[in-house]
Design a protein around this motif. Structure first.
Motif, PDB file in Angstrom:
ATOM      1  N   SER A  35       0.818  -1.216   0.000  1.00  0.00           N
ATOM      2  CA  SER A  35       0.000   0.000   0.000  1.00  0.00           C
ATOM      3  C   SER A  35       0.853   1.268   0.000  1.00  0.00           C
ATOM      4  CB  SER A  35      -0.899  -0.001   1.241  1.00  0.00           C
ATOM      5  OG  SER A  35      -0.110   0.033   2.422  1.00  0.00           O
ATOM      6  N   TYR A  36       2.144   1.133  -0.228  1.00  0.00           N
ATOM      7  CA  TYR A  36       3.077   2.253  -0.103  1.00  0.00           C
ATOM      8  C   TYR A  36       2.666   3.488  -0.913  1.00  0.00           C
ATOM      9  CZ  TYR A  36       7.205   5.134  -0.511  1.00  0.00           C
ATOM     10  OH  TYR A  36       8.052   6.208  -0.510  1.00  0.00           O
ATOM     11  N   ALA A  37       2.358   3.331  -2.171  1.00  0.00           N
ATOM     12  CA  ALA A  37       2.083   4.492  -3.034  1.00  0.00           C
ATOM     13  C   ALA A  37       0.902   5.305  -2.506  1.00  0.00           C
ATOM     14  CB  ALA A  37       1.830   4.048  -4.471  1.00  0.00           C
ATOM     15  N   ASP A  38      -0.173   4.643  -2.142  1.00  0.00           N
ATOM     16  CA  ASP A  38      -1.342   5.352  -1.610  1.00  0.00           C
ATOM     17  C   ASP A  38      -1.019   6.003  -0.268  1.00  0.00           C
ATOM     18  OD1 ASP A  38      -2.950   4.748  -3.787  1.00  0.00           O
ATOM     19  OD2 ASP A  38      -3.695   2.895  -2.877  1.00  0.00           O
ATOM     20  N   PHE A  39      -0.266   5.313   0.567  1.00  0.00           N
ATOM     21  CA  PHE A  39       0.121   5.865   1.861  1.00  0.00           C
ATOM     22  C   PHE A  39       0.975   7.114   1.672  1.00  0.00           C
ATOM     23  CE2 PHE A  39       3.442   6.224   5.081  1.00  0.00           C
ATOM     24  CZ  PHE A  39       2.668   6.449   6.216  1.00  0.00           C
ATOM     25  N   TYR A  40       1.999   7.028   0.839  1.00  0.00           N
ATOM     26  CA  TYR A  40       2.934   8.138   0.679  1.00  0.00           C
ATOM     27  C   TYR A  40       2.239   9.403   0.174  1.00  0.00           C
ATOM     28  CZ  TYR A  40       6.912  10.961  -0.606  1.00  0.00           C
ATOM     29  OH  TYR A  40       7.796  12.000  -0.703  1.00  0.00           O
ATOM     30  N   LYS A  41       1.244   9.271  -0.673  1.00  0.00           N
ATOM     31  CA  LYS A  41       0.520  10.436  -1.200  1.00  0.00           C
ATOM     32  C   LYS A  41      -0.080  11.287  -0.084  1.00  0.00           C
ATOM     33  CE  LYS A  41      -0.856   8.161  -5.463  1.00  0.00           C
ATOM     34  NZ  LYS A  41      -1.991   7.561  -6.170  1.00  0.00           N
ATOM     35  N   LYS A  42      -0.371  10.687   1.053  1.00  0.00           N
ATOM     36  CA  LYS A  42      -1.012  11.389   2.176  1.00  0.00           C
ATOM     37  C   LYS A  42      -0.013  12.062   3.117  1.00  0.00           C
ATOM     38  CE  LYS A  42      -4.603   7.885   2.141  1.00  0.00           C
ATOM     39  NZ  LYS A  42      -5.139   6.730   2.869  1.00  0.00           N
ATOM     40  N   MET A  43       1.285  11.801   2.929  1.00  0.00           N
ATOM     41  CA  MET A  43       2.296  12.297   3.865  1.00  0.00           C
ATOM     42  C   MET A  43       2.848  13.662   3.453  1.00  0.00           C
ATOM     43  SD  MET A  43       2.438  10.092   6.261  1.00  0.00           S
ATOM     44  CE  MET A  43       0.701   9.711   5.993  1.00  0.00           C
ATOM     45  N   ASN A  44       3.180  14.470   4.472  1.00  0.00           N
ATOM     46  CA  ASN A  44       3.808  15.768   4.275  1.00  0.00           C
ATOM     47  C   ASN A  44       5.254  15.787   4.749  1.00  0.00           C
ATOM     48  OD1 ASN A  44       0.774  16.387   5.485  1.00  0.00           O
ATOM     49  ND2 ASN A  44       1.223  17.417   3.558  1.00  0.00           N
TER      50      ASN A  44
END
Length: 175
Positions: A35-44
């Motif tokens: 799920s890395y790609a979806d998770f990373y999109k949410k990080m600042n």
């Protein structure tokens, strides 16, 4: 502000082997299977320790690994050999507490950073992927003080050879 741990461990709870290597992980699968790609999109913001940074720095195109986040490395070095990563030497709890309220913070790796955040009840979400590997010894994920902390199991996923457990801090993300 929400503080996340997202990472992979072995079935016996280790982040890395006794030599701090992640070779066991690379031999098991890739981030494309998770799920890395979806998770990373949410990080600042990403926060990692120097040993984690050293492992990340071995990647072929390190600048493509964390391209859209502010990336902090807890180290006593004044500079790092890779642009886009900011060295910082301060207390992790004070640093995280000082980040703007609307930011999502990813604790990339390192039990030395994770433990004080758990001790101060600052970790909101843990996304733990478990690889089908036993090391027998190594760097454990959890080294916090002996204190009861409860999390709620929100989700269970399977990605290739990885089992993913998503836990939320009891009482919601923002207390």
């Amino acid at each position: 502000m929400s503080v996340y741990f997202y990472g992979c461990i072995t079935m016996d709870g280790y982040l890395a082997d006794a030599n701090h290597s992640l070779e066991w992980l690379y031999q098991t699968g890739s981030t494309e299977e998770t799920s890395y790609a979806d998770f990373y999109k949410k990080m600042n913001v990403t926060i990692m320790g120097k040993k984690t940074f050293d492992e990340v720095a071995k990647m072929d195109d390190i600048n493509s690994v964390y391209p859209t986040t502010e990336n902090y490395v807890f180290t006593h070095q004044e500079s790092l050999p890779v642009s886009g990563f900011i060295p910082i030497a301060t207390d992790i709890v004070e640093f995280v507490s000082g980040i703007k309220a609307n930011q999502n913070i990813w604790i990339v790796g390192g039990n030395q950073l994770l433990a004080p955040l758990l001790d101060e009840n600052l970790l909101d979400t843990m996304i733990i992927q478990i690889a089908p590997v036993l090391l027998g010894r190594g760097v454990p994920l959890f080294t916090q003080k002996e204190i009861l902390r409860r999390f709620y199991l929100e989700e269970v996923n399977k990605y290739g050879q990885f089992a993913e457990l998503v836990y939320q801090k009891m009482g919601g993300r923002l207390e």
